[in-house]
Write an enzyme that holds these catalytic residues in place. Structure first.
Site, mmCIF file in Angstrom:
data_model
loop_
_atom_site.group_PDB
_atom_site.id
_atom_site.type_symbol
_atom_site.label_atom_id
_atom_site.label_comp_id
_atom_site.label_asym_id
_atom_site.label_seq_id
_atom_site.Cartn_x
_atom_site.Cartn_y
_atom_site.Cartn_z
ATOM 1 N N GLU A 64 44.375 51.971 40.041
ATOM 2 C CA GLU A 64 43.305 51.325 39.286
ATOM 3 C C GLU A 64 42.058 52.171 39.454
ATOM 4 O O GLU A 64 41.773 52.658 40.546
ATOM 5 C CB GLU A 64 43.010 49.916 39.800
ATOM 6 C CG GLU A 64 44.140 48.918 39.616
ATOM 7 C CD GLU A 64 43.788 47.542 40.171
ATOM 8 O OE1 GLU A 64 42.576 47.290 40.427
ATOM 9 O OE2 GLU A 64 44.700 46.719 40.355
ATOM 10 N N GLU A 85 46.683 46.046 46.535
ATOM 11 C CA GLU A 85 45.502 45.822 47.370
ATOM 12 C C GLU A 85 45.799 44.924 48.581
ATOM 13 O O GLU A 85 45.238 43.834 48.714
ATOM 14 C CB GLU A 85 44.366 45.240 46.526
ATOM 15 C CG GLU A 85 43.892 46.216 45.459
ATOM 16 C CD GLU A 85 42.710 45.733 44.630
ATOM 17 O OE1 GLU A 85 42.285 44.577 44.818
ATOM 18 O OE2 GLU A 85 42.224 46.510 43.788
#
Length: 672
Positions: A404, A285
């Site tokens: 994810e 991220e």
């Protein structure tokens, strides 16, 4: 050799047969079976020379037919079936495997085929001379392609809140130390890959040369070893460092690049000779402070290129290892996909995969703004997200890992989204990801798989996810039938979402209810008769009185809870804003959402662009204690001294209006 396998959710013992053959082995399993239908799983292991393109043929012994297939195409000629590879799974290296599945029909008996032929050669279990001239050539790289490697990782699971903990130890965020037994149990659930998020900050020197602790590298290597021992693919990365120190790259570029280089140099050296089942992800991220998107994309490009140069330059297995590159924020917004495409094109490397994360349509995923249901807008969000990732990468032979996924509201509470609506979301994500060739890795920080008991905290959710790996499941407009305790009992109708299945019947435990007497079915409308509801309700005391299950031709049955309830009631209360809770008699009902408005009709509380507040953040029901709490996060955004009208919406359709006023840290609440 034949063994018995339990069909998920149905309690049926069905045969599982493994066949060894010349140059190959085929594992053919009846994974689940129901009246007139079954699901078959087929795994081909190539024992001979590498092949690039396969055709598997067999003959059904009892007139079975293939009705639906995934990860292959099939043709039928009577009892004879030929399955052929898709574009992404045609190559099978020596001792490599590919799998596909199908739904089929049967009548009378469902015996297993007695012979398989791979590319025309009868499979007999030993490696020998081909019985027919080879029809394929080895892949150019001599091994699995990036697309095949990533496909083999589906489905995947995250070892969250463990080695990525921001603390001195992997137990800092409440999870136990990782053991071989835990990883073995994850593999036993049917997972083929494990993502191991790793935060390095507390284990790296803050001064040059920014060395990583040897003991920590040893522990990472040990946990990776657990995964390899369990025959799992494994993905390791740099995790929370992305926001701890890497986010300051624009103002601290020299240090950030030096720390980043030091970590990946040590990892590349440590895992240089690891098998190709170990994959590297450059950073989790990625995000950058106080910069516009164009600058952020350039910074990420710099890190991804640096990562690629370090790993590829270390040689050994790293010369061809699949490397995983994220978009900015691991988002599938088109501009971020385009930027990563530019980076990947510049690298000119066939062993690259892209990664994005997916936590659902935000208002639904956290239950805010009245998005309590899995509706067309939520479904369209899934399709748009996955379509963009597919079109940008998969369609261009660049695999995608959804590293994810889940519901964002799980960070607050796994009950943030109502159970049936949650199940519909997970069913559709699994299905649509398969359609687009995306590999999913479930985010689990300990809220899903209990790492002490090795049991799923929500077995119903797991069963729905597991079914979605290979097929679709039927659902319905709701999983709750509310019947007022004091009212007359009437027929209740639900709309079935067949999802390509056919309705087979309605069950109470192991008892098949009687169509026409207990229920009727008309197209996709299921009606439960008042007489059956009356018997299920019994003494009409509050709560779930029975769980029925709608059974479909494939997938898992759909639970329908029959609930006795009355109008919920609340009582006046007062107390400190930090502990204020409304005494509530739920009377068998459950809370869906809450609105908050001032007397003039404007929205009150946090996220005041909507009157509907966020579940488990701005309000939270406690059914055992009989309260609805309004935490500090709610009062922080309420005007001192102003009366707020709260409207509580319950799943039965009932509402309750309640008034609260906060002044100087004290709250009074009343019904007027």
């Amino acid at each position: 050799m034949a063994v018995a396998t339990m069909a998920a959710g149905l309690g049926i013992l069905v045969p599982s047969v493994a066949y060894a053959a010349e140059g190959c082995k085929v594992d053919y399993k009846v994974a689940s079976q129901w009246g007139g239908g079954f699901t078959g799983d087929v795994k081909i292991t190539n024992l001979g020379d590498a092949i690039n393109g396969w055709s598997l043929a067999w003959t059904f012994p009892n007139g079975q037919r293939v009705t639906q297939v995934w990860n292959a195409t099939t043709t039928n000629a009577g009892d004879q079936v030929t399955a052929k590879n898709m574009g992404y799974n045609g190559a099978i290296a020596t001792n490599g495997s590919v799998s596909f599945g199908f739904n089929g029909s049967w009548s009378g008996s469902n015996g297993v085929p007695t012979e398989f032929k791979l590319n025309g050669a009868v499979c007999t279990g030993t490696v020998g001379e081909p019985s027919t001239p080879p029809t394929s050539t080895p892949p150019p790289t001599g091994g699995a392609t990036a697309m095949e490697t990533v496909a083999a990782m589906e489905p995947g699971w995250n070892l969250g809140n463990t080695l990525d903990s921001v603390g001195a130890d992997e137990t800092a965020w409440g999870n136990p130390r990782v053991t071989q037994a835990l990883v073995d149990n994850i593999a036993a659930q049917g997972y083929n890959s494990i993502r191991i998020p790793i935060t390095w900050d507390n284990h790296q020197s803050k001064t040059a040369p920014y060395a990583v602790e040897d003991a920590y590298l040893d522990r990472v290597e040990e946990v990776v070893g657990y995964a390899l021992n369990a025959d799992l693919h494994v993905l390791i990365n740099i995790h929370h460092d992305s926001w701890i120190w890497m986010a300051d790259m624009n103002t601290n570029r020299t240090v950030v690049e030096a720390r980043y280089e030091a970590i990946w140099t040590e990892l590349a050296t440590r895992f240089r000779d690891a098998p190709p089942e170990v994959l590297f992800e450059s950073v989790n991220e990625p995000q950058f402070n106080n910069v516009d998107d164009a600058t952020a994309e350039a910074l990420l490009d710099d890190l991804n290129v640096q990562f690629h140069e370090i790993v590829r330059g270390s040689g050994g297995g790293n010369a061809t290892r699949v490397l995983v590159l994220p978009t900015l924020h691991t988002s599938a917004d088109q501009d971020h996909l385009d930027a990563l495409s530019t980076t990947i094109a510049s690298l000119d490397d066939e062993n690259i995969a892209a990664t994005v994360h997916f936590y659902g349509f935000w208002p639904f995923s956290v239950n805010v703004a009245g998005y309590t249901k899995f509706n067309a807008e939520v479904q369209a969000d899934i399709e748009g997200y996955f379509n963009r990732a597919y079109n940008e990468f998969v369609a261009n032979d660049i695999p995608v890992i959804v590293g994810e996924w889940g519901l964002l509201g799980f960070d607050a509470h796994t009950g943030t989204v109502e159970q049936g609506e949650k199940l519909k979301f997970f069913e559709y994500v699994g299905y649509y990801a398969r359609q687009k060739g995306l590999t999913l890795q479930l985010w689990d920080n300990g809220q899903h798989f209990d790492r002490a008991t090795y049991q799923w905290r929500d077995a119903e959710l797991y069963n729905m996810m597991k079914a979605s790996w290979s097929t679709r499941s039927g659902t319905a407009s709701t999983d709750q039938v509310y019947v007022a305790k004091a009212g007359a009992v009437a027929d209740v109708s639900l709309t079935l979402n067949l999802n390509g299945t056919t309705f087979q019947g309605l069950r109470l435990g192991t008892q098949n209810l009687v169509q026409g007497t207990d229920y009727t079915i008309s197209g996709s409308t299921l009606t439960i008769k008042a007489s059956r509801l009356t018997s299920l309700l019994g003494d009409r005391s509050y709560g779930v009185k029975a769980n029925l299950h709608a059974v479909f031709s494939q997938g898992v049955p759909w639970r329908i809870s029959v609930i006795s309830y009355d109008q919920p009631t609340m009582s006046a209360a007062s107390g400190a804003s930090s502990t204020f809770a409304i005494p509530t008699q739920f009377k068998g009902d459950q809370l869906a959402t809450m609105e908050a408005k001032y007397a003039d009709g404007t929205n009150a509380g946090p996220q005041n662009w909507t009157s509907y507040k966020e579940f488990a953040r701005a309000f939270s029901p406690d059914y055992t204690a009989g309260t609805i709490s309004l935490p500090t996060a709610f009062w922080n955004d309420v005007n001192d001294g102003q009366k707020v009208t709260l409207t509580f919406h319950f799943w039965s359709g009932k509402t309750v209006t309640y008034y609260v006023t906060e002044s100087g840290g004290n709250v009074t609440g009343s019904l007027t």
